[in-house]
Design an enzyme around this catalytic site. Structure first.
Site, PDB file in Angstrom:
ATOM      1  N   MET A 204       0.849  -1.197   0.000  1.00  0.00           N
ATOM      2  CA  MET A 204       0.000   0.000   0.000  1.00  0.00           C
ATOM      3  C   MET A 204       0.885   1.247   0.000  1.00  0.00           C
ATOM      4  O   MET A 204       0.448   2.327   0.388  1.00  0.00           O
ATOM      5  CB  MET A 204      -0.946  -0.022   1.203  1.00  0.00           C
ATOM      6  CG  MET A 204      -1.910  -1.215   1.133  1.00  0.00           C
ATOM      7  SD  MET A 204      -3.452  -1.000   2.027  1.00  0.00           S
ATOM      8  CE  MET A 204      -2.866  -0.846   3.676  1.00  0.00           C
TER       9      MET A 204
ATOM     10  N   ALA B 161       4.072   3.879   0.946  1.00  0.00           N
ATOM     11  CA  ALA B 161       4.782   4.350   2.148  1.00  0.00           C
ATOM     12  C   ALA B 161       5.864   3.320   2.487  1.00  0.00           C
ATOM     13  O   ALA B 161       5.949   2.813   3.606  1.00  0.00           O
ATOM     14  CB  ALA B 161       3.832   4.585   3.316  1.00  0.00           C
TER      15      ALA B 161
ATOM     16  N   HIS C 212       9.060   1.011   3.245  1.00  0.00           N
ATOM     17  CA  HIS C 212      10.167   1.030   4.207  1.00  0.00           C
ATOM     18  C   HIS C 212      11.056  -0.176   3.930  1.00  0.00           C
ATOM     19  O   HIS C 212      10.758  -0.974   3.013  1.00  0.00           O
ATOM     20  CB  HIS C 212       9.637   1.023   5.651  1.00  0.00           C
ATOM     21  CG  HIS C 212       8.623  -0.061   5.907  1.00  0.00           C
ATOM     22  ND1 HIS C 212       8.952  -1.389   5.923  1.00  0.00           N
ATOM     23  CD2 HIS C 212       7.292  -0.003   6.105  1.00  0.00           C
ATOM     24  CE1 HIS C 212       7.878  -2.110   6.155  1.00  0.00           C
ATOM     25  NE2 HIS C 212       6.839  -1.298   6.254  1.00  0.00           N
TER      26      HIS C 212
ATOM     27  N   HIS D 103       9.486  -3.604   3.177  1.00  0.00           N
ATOM     28  CA  HIS D 103       9.023  -3.822   1.795  1.00  0.00           C
ATOM     29  C   HIS D 103      10.218  -4.067   0.875  1.00  0.00           C
ATOM     30  O   HIS D 103      10.179  -4.930  -0.001  1.00  0.00           O
ATOM     31  CB  HIS D 103       8.294  -2.580   1.263  1.00  0.00           C
ATOM     32  CG  HIS D 103       7.023  -2.250   1.963  1.00  0.00           C
ATOM     33  ND1 HIS D 103       6.858  -1.114   2.730  1.00  0.00           N
ATOM     34  CD2 HIS D 103       5.841  -2.890   1.997  1.00  0.00           C
ATOM     35  CE1 HIS D 103       5.632  -1.070   3.196  1.00  0.00           C
ATOM     36  NE2 HIS D 103       4.992  -2.130   2.789  1.00  0.00           N
TER      37      HIS D 103
ATOM     38  N   GLN E 296       5.774 -11.479   7.263  1.00  0.00           N
ATOM     39  CA  GLN E 296       5.244 -12.220   8.416  1.00  0.00           C
ATOM     40  C   GLN E 296       4.590 -11.314   9.452  1.00  0.00           C
ATOM     41  O   GLN E 296       3.807 -11.764  10.269  1.00  0.00           O
ATOM     42  CB  GLN E 296       6.378 -13.025   9.072  1.00  0.00           C
ATOM     43  CG  GLN E 296       5.888 -13.952  10.174  1.00  0.00           C
ATOM     44  CD  GLN E 296       6.976 -14.418  11.087  1.00  0.00           C
ATOM     45  OE1 GLN E 296       7.972 -14.979  10.609  1.00  0.00           O
ATOM     46  NE2 GLN E 296       6.832 -14.193  12.381  1.00  0.00           N
TER      47      GLN E 296
ATOM     48  N   ASP F  15       2.232  -9.407   9.131  1.00  0.00           N
ATOM     49  CA  ASP F  15       0.778  -9.583   8.984  1.00  0.00           C
ATOM     50  C   ASP F  15       0.485 -11.081   8.883  1.00  0.00           C
ATOM     51  O   ASP F  15       0.079 -11.586   7.836  1.00  0.00           O
ATOM     52  CB  ASP F  15       0.288  -8.832   7.749  1.00  0.00           C
ATOM     53  CG  ASP F  15       0.502  -7.337   7.899  1.00  0.00           C
ATOM     54  OD1 ASP F  15      -0.086  -6.744   8.809  1.00  0.00           O
ATOM     55  OD2 ASP F  15       1.296  -6.767   7.125  1.00  0.00           O
TER      56      ASP F  15
ATOM     57  N   GLN G  83      -2.934 -12.232   7.815  1.00  0.00           N
ATOM     58  CA  GLN G  83      -3.114 -11.939   6.379  1.00  0.00           C
ATOM     59  C   GLN G  83      -2.462 -13.049   5.537  1.00  0.00           C
ATOM     60  O   GLN G  83      -3.023 -13.489   4.531  1.00  0.00           O
ATOM     61  CB  GLN G  83      -2.495 -10.585   6.048  1.00  0.00           C
ATOM     62  CG  GLN G  83      -2.407 -10.282   4.569  1.00  0.00           C
ATOM     63  CD  GLN G  83      -2.048  -8.830   4.300  1.00  0.00           C
ATOM     64  OE1 GLN G  83      -2.907  -7.981   4.332  1.00  0.00           O
ATOM     65  NE2 GLN G  83      -0.790  -8.553   4.043  1.00  0.00           N
TER      66      GLN G  83
END
Ligand code: PAF
Length: 284
Positions: A30, A32, A34, A37, A148, A150, A153
């Site tokens: 999504m 933003a 860091h 990611h 991990q 999330d 998810q």
């Protein structure tokens, strides 16, 4: 690296690459971005011929409209960060391109969505499954990368892949942490300096629980975590759960289990943060 905003353009580009025998790795985000990611992107670039990163703040997964409006949007900075990761395509569609009509899809993940994030964020996983399913259809990657942090998810996406028969390998990548142990998250950008300092107490609480795992009954560990966080200014614990790492169902005992997930959600000031540790009991 190419930025694509149109669904059909990305679909056709991916199809052409697959026809040429290229392997495709997909990292949904999504934005933003860091370091957490960026590590997913580097892993994908290492494993696949082509890497696609989606940047899309998905409206259907926010149960709180204020949270959706305040979610950081930093597309230009994200594009700059992606340059050095080996990412080949950024998919940055508009909400209208993804949702040309009001979303009517309804998923059911049974008990998996009645606990923790599912319980506290009604509709959240329906939105996650909807967007991830749409992206999987458009990109049709060989591998998809999720963090991990999330954990629930990841379990939902695993069921989505199994349930709908996507031919995609799910890669669950370890949580990336700041030097003090705070799990990296786009939401950390919304913490002020005091809140940022205190936010590490979620990680400290998980470590406290991990150390007690084999010696102390689970209800006592839960009490200890709640007591530890009670005194922390601006921290409001939402849940701390000791669960099976695959089904996410709460455990009442750890006899006969190999691994447990310690999962936490708390507000730090106005920002809701989550974190978890998956613990192999033979290693504590
Ligand atoms: O984890 C996230 O950032 C989002 O839930 C995802 C997977 C990109 C879907 O919007």
């Amino acid at each position: 690296m190419q930025v694509i905003t149109q669904v059909n353009e990305l679909r056709e580009t991916m199809q052409a690459l697959r026809c040429r025998g290229k392997s495709i790795g997909f990292v949904p985000t999504m934005g933003a971005l860091h370091e957490g990611h960026l590590q997913l992107l580097r892993a994908s670039a290492n494993d696949n011929d082509i890497t696609v990163c989606s940047i899309f703040v998905n409206p259907t997964q926010f149960n709180n409209p204020e949270d959706y409006n305040l979610y950081p949007r930093t597309l230009d900075a994200d594009i700059a960060l992606l340059q050095a990761t080996g990412c080949d395509y950024i998919f940055a569609p508009t909400p209208e391109a993804i949702y040309p009509q009001q979303n009517m899809l309804q998923f059911s993940f049974g008990k998996l969505e009645t606990v923790m994030e599912g319980e506290h964020r009604p509709g959240h996983f329906n939105g996650v499954a909807t967007i991830v399913g749409k992206f999987f259809n458009i990109v049709q990657p060989h591998k998809a990368y999720f963090g991990q942090k999330d954990l629930q998810q990841v379990a939902i996406v695993r069921q989505l892949i199994l349930g709908l028969g996507f031919n995609i390998e799910l890669v669950c990548y370890p949580t990336v942490r700041e030097t003090d142990g705070l799990a990296m998250s786009s939401r950390n950008k919304r913490l002020n300096a005091d809140q940022r300092k205190i936010a590490v107490s979620l990680h400290v609480a998980l470590e406290l629980a991990r150390k007690q795992l084999v010696q102390v009954p689970l209800p006592t560990i839960k009490e200890a975590v709640a007591a530890y966080l009670k005194d922390k200014p601006e921290v409001a614990l939402e849940y701390f759960e000791i669960a099976d790492p695959l089904t996410l169902q709460p455990l009442t005992t750890i006899t006969d289990v190999q691994e447990v997930a310690l999962c936490i959600a708390a507000h730090v000031g106005p920002v809701r943060l989550i974190d978890n540790l998956v613990v192999n009991l033979s290693e504590v």
